[in-house]
Design an enzyme around this catalytic site. Structure first.
Site, PDB file in Angstrom:
ATOM      1  N   LYS A  35       9.419  12.772  20.480  1.00 63.26           N
ATOM      2  CA  LYS A  35      10.633  13.269  21.325  1.00 63.26           C
ATOM      3  C   LYS A  35      10.227  14.830  20.730  1.00 63.26           C
ATOM      4  O   LYS A  35      10.511  15.170  19.512  1.00 63.26           O
ATOM      5  CB  LYS A  35      11.978  12.846  20.713  1.00 63.26           C
ATOM      6  N   THR A  75      11.103   7.260  22.622  1.00 60.15           N
ATOM      7  CA  THR A  75      11.619   8.385  22.485  1.00 60.15           C
ATOM      8  C   THR A  75      12.923   8.792  22.156  1.00 60.15           C
ATOM      9  O   THR A  75      13.603   9.471  21.405  1.00 60.15           O
ATOM     10  CB  THR A  75      10.822   9.760  23.166  1.00 60.15           C
ATOM     11  N   ASP A  76      13.738   8.191  23.227  1.00 61.84           N
ATOM     12  CA  ASP A  76      15.211   8.148  23.031  1.00 61.84           C
ATOM     13  C   ASP A  76      15.875   7.852  21.838  1.00 61.84           C
ATOM     14  O   ASP A  76      16.813   8.236  21.108  1.00 61.84           O
ATOM     15  CB  ASP A  76      16.050   7.322  24.145  1.00 61.84           C
ATOM     16  N   PHE A  95      -5.610  54.227  10.658  1.00 56.09           N
ATOM     17  CA  PHE A  95      -6.950  53.436  11.347  1.00 56.09           C
ATOM     18  C   PHE A  95      -7.943  54.412  11.758  1.00 56.09           C
ATOM     19  O   PHE A  95      -7.905  54.979  12.754  1.00 56.09           O
ATOM     20  CB  PHE A  95      -6.386  52.614  12.592  1.00 56.09           C
ATOM     21  N   ARG A 115       0.250  56.505  11.109  1.00 58.49           N
ATOM     22  CA  ARG A 115       0.613  55.840  12.163  1.00 58.49           C
ATOM     23  C   ARG A 115       1.804  54.861  11.768  1.00 58.49           C
ATOM     24  O   ARG A 115       2.062  54.657  10.781  1.00 58.49           O
ATOM     25  CB  ARG A 115      -0.493  54.881  12.892  1.00 58.49           C
ATOM     26  N   GLN A 142      -5.425  44.048   9.424  1.00 59.53           N
ATOM     27  CA  GLN A 142      -6.012  42.789   8.534  1.00 59.53           C
ATOM     28  C   GLN A 142      -5.761  42.975   7.036  1.00 59.53           C
ATOM     29  O   GLN A 142      -5.811  41.980   6.349  1.00 59.53           O
ATOM     30  CB  GLN A 142      -7.776  42.838   9.021  1.00 59.53           C
ATOM     31  N   ASN A 195      -0.168  43.275  16.486  1.00 62.09           N
ATOM     32  CA  ASN A 195       0.002  44.527  16.234  1.00 62.09           C
ATOM     33  C   ASN A 195       1.046  45.169  17.348  1.00 62.09           C
ATOM     34  O   ASN A 195       0.596  45.231  18.512  1.00 62.09           O
ATOM     35  CB  ASN A 195      -1.303  45.328  16.462  1.00 62.09           C
ATOM     36  N   HIS A 231       2.190  47.877  18.961  1.00 59.31           N
ATOM     37  CA  HIS A 231       1.615  49.284  19.107  1.00 59.31           C
ATOM     38  C   HIS A 231       2.607  50.352  19.493  1.00 59.31           C
ATOM     39  O   HIS A 231       3.577  49.975  20.307  1.00 59.31           O
ATOM     40  CB  HIS A 231       0.525  49.486  20.115  1.00 59.31           C
TER      41      HIS A 231
END
Length: 291
Positions: free
Chosen positions: A12, A57-58, A157, A174, A218, A244, A246
């Site tokens: 479920k 599942t009930d 970067f 940045r 990273q 990321n 941006h």
């Protein structure tokens, strides 16, 4: 060619349960989304349609509600283990239970009467438990998702590969923003202390994000996972996924304006997606714990 039934499971998905605990006039809210998957000696349900070994599942959904009432909801890892052990322990055909829980946090409205709440942002706490019952293998993975963080400076970067399709310019300053999904595996399943462990791991992630002068997302990811393992002996593996988000500097020169890293366009897609694992290489591997 022989055709056979491969690995399978059923359950479920996304049972939403809200538990209100009343402490006089002050109420406490636990808001969960529970997913259950069971496997075992149930091949005949696939092969012949014989459901004699199948717990509906009930019934699984109703178990979530009943356990919320009978046992309450403490730490979500403990609630998941309670459910998983129940299914494997009560039904002989069920050999393995997987229970995944998401928790949505609510904060009390200041100056309220004690029963008014506001949803606490977008962050979600998570837990994933596997259990094969008493004496069998177990694993507990805790975590969070949609933890949105941003550094307005302290990120660079440059030095990356540039080919005939590269237009990105190197930068020494940045914005670094991401929505962290982090999960960490407990060295001893069922060891308890999950609330304190979660709070400490979350703190480690945030501190490492804030304190790392980043040369790449990273690098930041690794430092975040490393900080968790350095400080929390009960944990042995951390997996992170960090898009990321941006932020591009807007060219305001057509309007006769300069822009010294002050006005940015926040792009929602496409985005870079950084994923990685940081682990104690002495800890036993448990690849199935994550699935």
């Amino acid at each position: 060619m022989g055709i056979v039934l491969g690995p399978n499971r059923y359950g479920k998905a996304e049972t939403r349960v809200v538990r209100v605990r009343r402490d006089g006039d002050v109420h406490h809210i636990r808001d969960l989304n529970v997913g259950i998957s069971l496997s075992g000696d149930m091949d005949e349900a696939h092969l012949t349609g014989d459901n004699a070994a199948v717990l509906p599942t009930d019934s699984q959904k109703n178990t979530v509600f009943a356990f919320a009432r009978e046992h309450g909801i403490g730490e979500i890892e403990e609630f998941a283990l309670l459910l998983a052990r129940h299914f494997t322990g009560s039904q002989p055909t069920i050999r393995h239970a997987r229970v995944e829980v998401e928790e949505y946090a609510w904060s009390r409205v200041p100056s309220s009467s004690g029963h008014s709440f506001v949803r606490s942002g977008t962050e979600v706490r998570t837990a994933l438990v596997h259990s094969e019952g008493t004496g069998g293998a177990e694993s507990v993975v805790s975590g969070l998702k949609d933890l949105v963080v941003l550094n307005s400076t302290g990120s660079e970067f440059h030095g990356f590969i540039q080919d005939e399709y590269t237009t990105l310019q190197p930068t020494r300053d940045r914005i670094l923003a991401t929505a962290v999904t982090a999960r960490w595996r407990h060295r001893v399943p069922g060891g308890g202390g999950y609330g304190a462990s979660f709070a400490a791991a979350r703190r480690c992630l945030l501190e490492a994000f804030a304190e790392t002068h980043s040369l790449s997302l990273q690098q930041t990811l690794y430092q975040m996972g490393r900080r968790v393992l350095e400080e929390r002996e009960e944990l042995c593996e951390v997996r992170l996924a960090m898009p990321n988000k941006h932020h591009f500097l807007v060219d305001l020169s057509p309007f006769g304006l300069d822009n010294d890293n002050e006005v940015f366009f926040a792009a929602d897609r496409p985005y870079g997606l950084i994923e990685g694992t940081v682990l104690d290489d002495a800890a036993p591997a448990a690849p199935d714990a994550w699935n």
